[in-house]
Design an enzyme around this catalytic site. Structure first.
Site, PDB file in Angstrom:
ATOM      1  N   LYS A  84     -35.338  29.545  59.060  1.00 52.83           N
ATOM      2  CA  LYS A  84     -35.777  29.811  57.436  1.00 52.83           C
ATOM      3  C   LYS A  84     -37.084  29.524  57.301  1.00 52.83           C
ATOM      4  CE  LYS A  84     -31.839  31.143  55.873  1.00 52.83           C
ATOM      5  NZ  LYS A  84     -31.316  32.467  55.332  1.00 52.83           N
ATOM      6  N   GLU A 106     -33.053  30.171  46.246  1.00 58.28           N
ATOM      7  CA  GLU A 106     -31.688  29.675  46.230  1.00 58.28           C
ATOM      8  C   GLU A 106     -31.279  29.289  47.612  1.00 58.28           C
ATOM      9  OE1 GLU A 106     -31.819  32.706  49.033  1.00 58.28           O
ATOM     10  OE2 GLU A 106     -33.049  32.826  47.171  1.00 58.28           O
ATOM     11  N   SER A 360     -29.892  30.217  65.506  1.00 59.16           N
ATOM     12  CA  SER A 360     -30.600  30.157  64.223  1.00 59.16           C
ATOM     13  C   SER A 360     -30.693  28.635  63.526  1.00 59.16           C
ATOM     14  CB  SER A 360     -30.038  30.963  63.245  1.00 59.16           C
ATOM     15  OG  SER A 360     -28.492  30.775  62.798  1.00 59.16           O
TER      16      SER A 360
END
Length: 376
Positions: A84, A106, A360
């Site tokens: 991210k 969010e 990830s």
């Protein structure tokens, strides 16, 4: 409401209230200017190296799949513990270029919220993160990290109290404060230009992994695998291999949140894509043990890749993800997040020999959930 550019076949576009159109136009113009600006690209690359820790390594995991040449692209080792940050850094620089002093985001699993809070702390931006109350319960370590980083985390108490409702609340905030606020969306979803922006900022995963596989094996992988919720880590990995027809692209959805495998075409959060909706177009609840996959939609480029046949999408259950979580931890000494554990569950079964999996995120955020399900 209107739809505009940014189409992937019949998917994507822009389905938003008229009040958001000027902000999206401003964002699109700013993005087009930034991506062609060598100084912007250089600053982002340097931040990726000196702040984020890029390039992330490629790690062989042959004990997980004996007889295979399975490699993990280690986005779990990126600063903040997940992919991210790639997107958050780029969008924070965009917000600064656009003169926005406030960021709204969010989050589901909390990793995007942590990344947003991190870059806002780094650049002196006000940060508000919307998070479903259920996700706050099961992702408490990330909730606490966001607070320490100076973000205001606003709980969302209605509906399923997960990522879907958090996204809706973040959009409402953005509409109300559009003049001063940048919406730092966390995945390759939403109205144009967001899917394009997030894809390009996450494409560093695929570019690095492609070079690293060539260095490690002298060849490309036979198959590249990633988990898919909204789909940002997957679209980032796939971007490195889209022009390599011999590389199979495989996305793995959560069994209870399989928009591509069991959904319909619908508009959700400003974009037309595959979504979990009933015959009347009402959004259905998504269910997954992995908070980051617990979303009833997916990025429009993934829907296009599915329809074109360039990528395949399969499912993994909660139980299969928990088993893969345990196996990677005990065979390789690597604690994965429950999200990429879905990709690991399917990767172990593949017939191909040369397999690349995007890991990830790291799994410390999921310890309580895993232990509650019997994985101590």
């Amino acid at each position: 409401m209107r739809a505009t550019a940014g189409l992937y076949g019949g998917y994507g576009g822009r389905y938003v209230p008229e009040t958001l159109v000027p902000a999206l136009d401003e964002l699109e113009a700013g993005w087009v200017e930034a991506r062609s600006d060598a100084a912007f690209r250089a600053e982002l690359d340097e931040l990726g190296r000196s702040f984020g820790g890029r390039p992330t390594p490629l790690t062989p995991a042959e004990l997980l799949a004996p007889g295979k040449r399975l490699y993990l692209k280690r986005e779990d080792l990126l600063h903040t513990g997940a992919h991210k940050l790639n997107n958050a850094l780029g969008q924070a620089l965009l917000a600064l270029r656009l003169g926005k002093g406030r960021v709204v985001a969010e989050t589901g699993a909390g990793q995007h919220g942590v990344a947003a809070a991190t870059v806002c702390a780094r650049f002196g931006l006000e940060c508000v993160v919307y998070m479903g109350a259920e996700d706050m319960r099961r992702q408490r370590p990330n909730l606490e990290r966001m607070g320490l980083l100076g973000a205001e985390v606003r709980p969302v108490e209605f509906g399923t109290r997960t990522l879907r409702e958090a996204t809706s609340e973040a959009i409402r905030d953005w509409i109300t404060n559009v003049e001063t606020t940048h919406y730092l969306i966390g995945s390759c979803v939403g109205p144009h230009p967001y899917p394009e922006i997030v894809r390009e900022l996450q494409a560093v995963i695929g570019r690095e992994a492609r070079e690293q596989m060539l260095d490690a094996e002298g060849r490309l992988p036979e198959v590249a695998v990633a988990c898919v919720g909204g789909g940002s880590n997957a679209i980032g990995l796939f971007a490195g291999f889209l022009d390599d027809p011999d590389v199979r692209l495989l996305g793995v959805e959560a069994g209870g949140a399989a928009s591509l495998g069991g959904g319909r075409t619908a508009v959700l959060h400003g974009s037309r894509s595959a979504a979990l909706v009933d015959e009347d177009g009402q959004v259905l609840d998504a269910e997954s043990i992995a908070a980051g996959l617990d979303y009833p939609g997916v990025g429009p480029e993934h829907a296009f890749l599915r329809d074109s046949g360039r990528a395949e999408y399969v499912r993994a259950s909660d139980e299969e993800a928990l088993d893969a979580f345990r196996r990677l931890t005990r065979t390789e000494g690597i604690l994965p997040a429950l999200e990429p554990a879905h990709a690991l569950a399917r990767a172990r079964e593949l017939d191909e020999t040369y397999i690349l999996v995007c890991l990830s995120g790291r799994g410390d955020k999921d310890l309580a959930e895993a232990i509650a399900h019997g994985d101590a």
